[in-house]
Design a protein around this motif. Structure first.
Motif: not given
Length: 113
Positions: A43-46, A72-77, A81-85
Motif C-alpha cells: 500500500q506504500d505507492f502514493g 505487485t509481487s509483495a512478499g508472503d510475509v 492488516d494482512g498487507i504484504g511486505w
C-alpha cells in the motif's frame, strides 16, 4: 534470502532520469527491521512514498510519479492488516508507463521462515 524494502530503499523507474528513494511511514513497532527502519507494504505507492525520478523520459518534464495501483509481487510475509511486505522483487507501474522497482533494498538480507 529475502530483501525487504525499507525506508530509504533506492528505486529506479524505467522512464525516469535518476534514482529515487522510498519513503515509508513509521509502523508503531510493527513491520520494522532490527535497526528500527520500517518495512514498506504493497500500500506504500502514493506520491508521499515514491519520490520523483529526475526528468521523465516520456514527458521531458520533472518527474511526478503517478502510481494508481499497489505494488505487485509483495512478499508472503504480511503486516498486522494482512498487507504484504515489499521485497526486492516487488514492482509498480506509473501511469506515464514507467516500471518502478528497487535497485537497492535499503537493508541486508533476512532469513524468512
Amino acid at each position: 534470502m529475502t530483501f525487504f524494502l525499507a525506508r530509504g530503499a533506492t528505486l529506479v523507474c524505467s522512464k525516469g532520469g535518476a534514482p529515487s528513494q522510498l519513503a515509508v511511514p513509521s509502523r508503531d513497532g510493527s513491520g520494522e527491521l532490527p535497526d528500527g527502519s520500517p518495512i514498506a507494504t504493497a500500500q506504500d505507492f502514493g506520491e508521499a512514498n515514491i519520490l520523483p525520478f529526475g526528468t521523465c523520459k516520456v514527458t521531458q518534464q520533472a518527474c511526478k510519479p503517478s502510481v494508481l495501483l499497489p505494488w505487485t509481487s509483495a512478499g508472503d510475509v504480511v503486516d498486522g492488516d494482512g498487507i504484504g511486505w515489499l521485497t526486492q522483487d516487488s514492482k509498480c507501474v506509473c501511469s506515464v508507463g514507467g516500471t518502478i522497482e528497487a535497485a537497492d533494498a535499503g537493508q541486508d538480507a533476512i532469513e524468512v521462515a
